[in-house]
Write a protein that holds these residues in place. Structure first.
Motif, PDB file in Angstrom:
ATOM      1  N   SER A 120      41.175  31.886  38.937  1.00 22.25           N
ATOM      2  CA  SER A 120      40.833  33.185  39.519  1.00 22.25           C
ATOM      3  C   SER A 120      40.490  34.193  38.439  1.00 22.25           C
ATOM      4  CB  SER A 120      41.984  33.714  40.368  1.00 22.25           C
ATOM      5  OG  SER A 120      43.104  34.015  39.549  1.00 22.25           O
ATOM      6  N   VAL A 121      39.677  35.188  38.831  1.00 24.44           N
ATOM      7  CA  VAL A 121      39.258  36.266  37.940  1.00 24.44           C
ATOM      8  C   VAL A 121      39.253  37.553  38.753  1.00 24.44           C
ATOM      9  CG1 VAL A 121      37.445  37.132  36.405  1.00 24.44           C
ATOM     10  CG2 VAL A 121      37.743  34.668  36.688  1.00 24.44           C
ATOM     11  N   VAL A 122      39.612  38.674  38.115  1.00 21.70           N
ATOM     12  CA  VAL A 122      39.513  39.974  38.765  1.00 21.70           C
ATOM     13  C   VAL A 122      38.769  40.914  37.830  1.00 21.70           C
ATOM     14  CG1 VAL A 122      41.776  40.714  37.911  1.00 21.70           C
ATOM     15  CG2 VAL A 122      40.767  41.850  39.900  1.00 21.70           C
ATOM     16  N   PHE A 123      37.855  41.687  38.415  1.00 21.76           N
ATOM     17  CA  PHE A 123      37.044  42.626  37.642  1.00 21.76           C
ATOM     18  C   PHE A 123      37.214  44.020  38.217  1.00 21.76           C
ATOM     19  CE2 PHE A 123      33.006  44.980  37.185  1.00 21.76           C
ATOM     20  CZ  PHE A 123      32.965  45.071  35.799  1.00 21.76           C
ATOM     21  N   PHE A 124      37.487  45.005  37.349  1.00 20.59           N
ATOM     22  CA  PHE A 124      37.668  46.384  37.786  1.00 20.59           C
ATOM     23  C   PHE A 124      36.412  47.188  37.465  1.00 20.59           C
ATOM     24  CE2 PHE A 124      41.955  44.787  37.221  1.00 20.59           C
ATOM     25  CZ  PHE A 124      42.613  45.271  38.343  1.00 20.59           C
ATOM     26  N   LYS A 125      35.717  47.638  38.514  1.00 22.42           N
ATOM     27  CA  LYS A 125      34.496  48.421  38.359  1.00 22.42           C
ATOM     28  C   LYS A 125      34.840  49.906  38.420  1.00 22.42           C
ATOM     29  CE  LYS A 125      30.124  49.630  38.474  1.00 22.42           C
ATOM     30  NZ  LYS A 125      30.402  51.091  38.462  1.00 22.42           N
ATOM     31  N   TYR A 141      37.269  49.981  41.469  1.00 29.92           N
ATOM     32  CA  TYR A 141      37.177  49.046  42.590  1.00 29.92           C
ATOM     33  C   TYR A 141      37.345  47.638  42.036  1.00 29.92           C
ATOM     34  CZ  TYR A 141      35.694  52.752  45.715  1.00 29.92           C
ATOM     35  OH  TYR A 141      35.668  53.905  46.475  1.00 29.92           O
ATOM     36  N   ALA A 142      38.364  46.939  42.523  1.00 28.45           N
ATOM     37  CA  ALA A 142      38.685  45.608  42.020  1.00 28.45           C
ATOM     38  C   ALA A 142      37.991  44.547  42.860  1.00 28.45           C
ATOM     39  CB  ALA A 142      40.194  45.394  42.031  1.00 28.45           C
ATOM     40  N   PHE A 143      37.236  43.695  42.187  1.00 27.38           N
ATOM     41  CA  PHE A 143      36.562  42.564  42.825  1.00 27.38           C
ATOM     42  C   PHE A 143      37.210  41.277  42.316  1.00 27.38           C
ATOM     43  CE2 PHE A 143      33.520  45.971  42.938  1.00 27.38           C
ATOM     44  CZ  PHE A 143      32.819  45.805  44.128  1.00 27.38           C
ATOM     45  N   ARG A 144      37.511  40.358  43.236  1.00 26.91           N
ATOM     46  CA  ARG A 144      38.176  39.116  42.858  1.00 26.91           C
ATOM     47  C   ARG A 144      37.234  37.917  43.013  1.00 26.91           C
ATOM     48  NH1 ARG A 144      42.910  38.732  46.914  1.00 26.91           N
ATOM     49  NH2 ARG A 144      41.119  39.129  48.259  1.00 26.91           N
ATOM     50  N   SER A 145      37.512  36.892  42.245  1.00 19.52           N
ATOM     51  CA  SER A 145      36.776  35.632  42.343  1.00 19.52           C
ATOM     52  C   SER A 145      37.773  34.490  42.288  1.00 19.52           C
ATOM     53  CB  SER A 145      35.782  35.492  41.186  1.00 19.52           C
ATOM     54  OG  SER A 145      35.236  34.172  41.139  1.00 19.52           O
ATOM     55  N   ALA A 146      37.586  33.505  43.156  1.00  9.79           N
ATOM     56  CA  ALA A 146      38.490  32.350  43.204  1.00  9.79           C
ATOM     57  C   ALA A 146      37.942  31.156  42.437  1.00  9.79           C
ATOM     58  CB  ALA A 146      38.752  31.942  44.656  1.00  9.79           C
ATOM     59  N   ASP A 147      36.684  31.241  41.992  1.00  5.41           N
ATOM     60  CA  ASP A 147      36.046  30.077  41.370  1.00  5.41           C
ATOM     61  C   ASP A 147      35.476  30.389  39.989  1.00  5.41           C
ATOM     62  OD1 ASP A 147      33.954  31.686  42.101  1.00  5.41           O
ATOM     63  OD2 ASP A 147      32.932  30.199  43.351  1.00  5.41           O
ATOM     64  N   ARG A 148      36.286  31.032  39.165  1.00  5.58           N
ATOM     65  CA  ARG A 148      35.940  31.286  37.766  1.00  5.58           C
ATOM     66  C   ARG A 148      34.735  32.210  37.599  1.00  5.58           C
ATOM     67  NH1 ARG A 148      37.099  25.472  34.658  1.00  5.58           N
ATOM     68  NH2 ARG A 148      39.184  25.147  35.575  1.00  5.58           N
ATOM     69  N   GLY A 149      34.535  33.094  38.560  1.00  7.23           N
ATOM     70  CA  GLY A 149      33.466  34.077  38.445  1.00  7.23           C
ATOM     71  C   GLY A 149      32.121  33.623  38.946  1.00  7.23           C
ATOM     72  N   ARG A 150      32.053  32.474  39.596  1.00  7.64           N
ATOM     73  CA  ARG A 150      30.766  32.023  40.142  1.00  7.64           C
ATOM     74  C   ARG A 150      30.404  32.795  41.405  1.00  7.64           C
ATOM     75  NH1 ARG A 150      33.000  27.555  37.656  1.00  7.64           N
ATOM     76  NH2 ARG A 150      31.553  26.327  36.365  1.00  7.64           N
ATOM     77  N   PRO A 156      35.821  44.971  48.114  1.00  6.66           N
ATOM     78  CA  PRO A 156      36.675  45.251  46.958  1.00  6.66           C
ATOM     79  C   PRO A 156      37.960  45.967  47.358  1.00  6.66           C
ATOM     80  CG  PRO A 156      35.000  46.947  47.124  1.00  6.66           C
ATOM     81  CD  PRO A 156      34.769  45.991  48.274  1.00  6.66           C
ATOM     82  N   THR A 157      38.835  46.129  46.383  1.00  4.77           N
ATOM     83  CA  THR A 157      40.058  46.906  46.561  1.00  4.77           C
ATOM     84  C   THR A 157      39.913  48.224  45.812  1.00  4.77           C
ATOM     85  OG1 THR A 157      41.530  45.001  46.828  1.00  4.77           O
ATOM     86  CG2 THR A 157      42.520  47.041  46.026  1.00  4.77           C
ATOM     87  N   ARG A 158      40.188  49.316  46.492  1.00  5.97           N
ATOM     88  CA  ARG A 158      40.085  50.632  45.880  1.00  5.97           C
ATOM     89  C   ARG A 158      41.370  50.944  45.113  1.00  5.97           C
ATOM     90  NH1 ARG A 158      39.349  56.284  49.208  1.00  5.97           N
ATOM     91  NH2 ARG A 158      38.237  57.475  47.623  1.00  5.97           N
ATOM     92  N   VAL A 159      41.229  51.303  43.840  1.00  7.24           N
ATOM     93  CA  VAL A 159      42.385  51.614  42.995  1.00  7.24           C
ATOM     94  C   VAL A 159      42.241  53.040  42.488  1.00  7.24           C
ATOM     95  CG1 VAL A 159      43.783  50.915  41.041  1.00  7.24           C
ATOM     96  CG2 VAL A 159      42.425  49.199  42.261  1.00  7.24           C
ATOM     97  N   ILE A 168      41.452  57.076  35.983  1.00  8.12           N
ATOM     98  CA  ILE A 168      42.049  55.879  35.421  1.00  8.12           C
ATOM     99  C   ILE A 168      40.937  54.921  34.999  1.00  8.12           C
ATOM    100  CG2 ILE A 168      42.305  54.805  37.687  1.00  8.12           C
ATOM    101  CD1 ILE A 168      44.774  53.367  36.553  1.00  8.12           C
ATOM    102  N   ILE A 169      41.102  54.325  33.845  1.00  7.18           N
ATOM    103  CA  ILE A 169      40.153  53.346  33.327  1.00  7.18           C
ATOM    104  C   ILE A 169      40.867  52.010  33.203  1.00  7.18           C
ATOM    105  CG2 ILE A 169      38.764  52.655  31.351  1.00  7.18           C
ATOM    106  CD1 ILE A 169      38.273  55.584  30.760  1.00  7.18           C
ATOM    107  N   MET A 170      40.329  50.995  33.866  1.00  9.22           N
ATOM    108  CA  MET A 170      40.910  49.657  33.805  1.00  9.22           C
ATOM    109  C   MET A 170      39.896  48.679  33.250  1.00  9.22           C
ATOM    110  SD  MET A 170      42.990  49.398  37.413  1.00  9.22           S
ATOM    111  CE  MET A 170      44.683  49.968  37.533  1.00  9.22           C
TER     112      MET A 170
END
Length: 262
Positions: A120-125, A141-150, A156-159, A168-170
């Motif tokens: 899994s991978v998570v990216f914070f935009k 905004y957090a976007f998740r991936s279950a397949d290594r970013g493919r 997304p999830t709002r943070v 906040i910077i993530m």
């Protein structure tokens, strides 16, 4: 006692992405993962740039994309057929807001993604927004991936930053996973104050946990590039780069022995 200087051996330099007309940078703020078995994924800001003068760098992100590249041979080659555009900054504001708004849609069904999985991978935009009173705020905004970013989830999830902070910077470093499954990531509030955010639902929500550190010189110094490390003992460490003030250009560390709460 004499100590011999270390020598580098068997070093190979490989171009991951390069062009005299393209700005490729900020990998530390995006995804960089070694999944094992030779598979490495690297994401960077990929934008047209003439390099003619300083103005060519202004607002470069708005001209580019967040490009995820992949190597399947331990970084020896980076075939473009594996490239994934995770986010296109050339989209209109209306298109971007349409994607962000999915995070606030009531009753929306979210994908089941196990962020404790090594795949899994998570990216914070980072994105501007508004607080509950309509004032300006900088959120993620957090976007998740279950397949290594493919592939990436469409919702997304709002943070938002914890009050009284307004920004906040993530960065997209892998979340730390505690034995009970709790996930933690770090982020930096305005005033260069790093803080810890946690999730008990695989990244569907992220909640403020604690302030990690604060510059003894106040706003004079800067604490940036916070990175977390969980030791086998259970101690959580946060390494940070300290700039300006009395601790200019040094690496500092703060630690927690209670799961990140203090």
């Amino acid at each position: 006692m004499n100590h011999s200087s270390p020598e580098l051996a068997d070093v190979t330099h490989t171009k991951v992405c390069y062009s005299k007309e393209t700005y490729c940078a900020h990998v530390s703020q995006h995804v960089i993962r070694n999944f094992g078995d030779g598979e490495i994924a690297v994401m960077h800001c990929h934008a047209p740039c003439t390099y003619a003068d300083r103005e060519s760098f202004v607002e470069y992100q708005g001209r580019g994309v967040f490009l995820l590249q992949r190597s399947l041979d331990h970084g020896e080659t980076w075939d473009h057929e594996h490239d994934v555009v995770m986010w296109d900054n050339t989209m209109s504001d209306r298109e971007k807001k349409a994607i962000y708004s999915r995070a606030d849609e009531p009753g929306v069904v979210r994908e089941e993604i196990d962020l404790t999985s090594p795949d899994s991978v998570v990216f914070f935009k980072r994105s501007p927004g508004e607080d509950i009173r309509g004032g300006p705020i900088s959120e993620n905004y957090a976007f998740r991936s279950a397949d290594r970013g493919r592939n990436w989830e469409e919702v997304p999830t709002r943070v938002q930053p914890a009050p009284p902070f307004k920004s906040i910077i993530m960065d997209a470093m892998p979340p730390i996973v505690f034995p009970d499954g709790t996930l933690v990531v770090s982020g930096t509030h305005e005033g260069n104050i790093p803080a810890l955010y946690g999730s008990d639902d695989n990244g569907l929500t992220w909640d403020y946990m604690a302030e990690i550190a604060r510059d003894p010189d106040g706003d004079v110094g800067r604490i940036v590039y916070d990175r977390l490390l969980l030791l086998p003992s259970g101690r959580l460490q946060c390494y940070m780069l300290h700039l300006a003030g009395r601790r200019d250009s040094v690496i500092v560390m703060s630690y927690s022995d209670d799961g990140g709460y203090t």
